[in-house]
Design a protein around this motif. Structure first.
Motif, PDB file in Angstrom:
ATOM      1  N   ASP A 181      26.078 -25.897   7.016  1.00 19.27           N
ATOM      2  CA  ASP A 181      27.388 -26.177   6.499  1.00 19.27           C
ATOM      3  C   ASP A 181      27.718 -24.560   6.748  1.00 19.27           C
ATOM      4  O   ASP A 181      29.028 -24.562   5.590  1.00 19.27           O
ATOM      5  CB  ASP A 181      27.794 -26.851   5.121  1.00 19.27           C
ATOM      6  CG  ASP A 181      29.458 -27.331   4.573  1.00 19.27           C
ATOM      7  OD1 ASP A 181      30.034 -26.595   5.954  1.00 19.27           O
ATOM      8  OD2 ASP A 181      29.441 -27.546   3.857  1.00 19.27           O
ATOM      9  N   ASP A 228      31.416 -24.043   7.349  1.00 22.65           N
ATOM     10  CA  ASP A 228      32.739 -24.299   6.777  1.00 22.65           C
ATOM     11  C   ASP A 228      32.739 -23.865   5.464  1.00 22.65           C
ATOM     12  O   ASP A 228      33.118 -23.148   4.664  1.00 22.65           O
ATOM     13  CB  ASP A 228      33.304 -25.613   7.052  1.00 22.65           C
ATOM     14  CG  ASP A 228      33.826 -25.822   8.257  1.00 22.65           C
ATOM     15  OD1 ASP A 228      34.100 -24.971   9.649  1.00 22.65           O
ATOM     16  OD2 ASP A 228      33.857 -27.264   8.878  1.00 22.65           O
ATOM     17  N   ASP A 244      22.295 -20.459  13.257  1.00 29.00           N
ATOM     18  CA  ASP A 244      22.277 -22.096  11.845  1.00 29.00           C
ATOM     19  C   ASP A 244      20.464 -22.259  11.792  1.00 29.00           C
ATOM     20  O   ASP A 244      20.071 -21.573  12.499  1.00 29.00           O
ATOM     21  CB  ASP A 244      22.479 -23.347  13.242  1.00 29.00           C
ATOM     22  CG  ASP A 244      22.946 -24.299  12.281  1.00 29.00           C
ATOM     23  OD1 ASP A 244      22.984 -24.528  11.020  1.00 29.00           O
ATOM     24  OD2 ASP A 244      24.212 -25.161  12.758  1.00 29.00           O
TER      25      ASP A 244
END
Length: 68
Positions: free
Chosen positions: A25, A27, A12
């Motif tokens: 993001d 997903d 991240d």
């Protein structure tokens, strides 16, 4: 370029933390990879923080932790 991609590594942002600790993001990004035809390996390339590495995988469902 999915046919030429051997693997994908994720962390991240900012700081290369575990997914869900920053702004990305995952997903949506992983869905885009899938829709583009990528079905290869996805490696975890993040810093686990102060906890032991094994406990840093709690966010990932256990069945998804094992190699295929």
């Amino acid at each position: 370029h999915t046919a030429k991609t051997a693997h994908v590594q994720i962390a991240d942002n900012p700081g290369r933390g575990a997914p869900g600790t920053g702004e990305l993001d995952f997903d949506g990004l992983l869905d885009r990879l899938k829709k583009a035809g990528y079905d290869g390996w996805i490696g975890l390339e993040y810093k686990p923080g102060d906890a032991p590495s094994a406990s840093s995988f709690a966010w990932l469902p256990a069945p998804l932790r094992a190699a295929k």
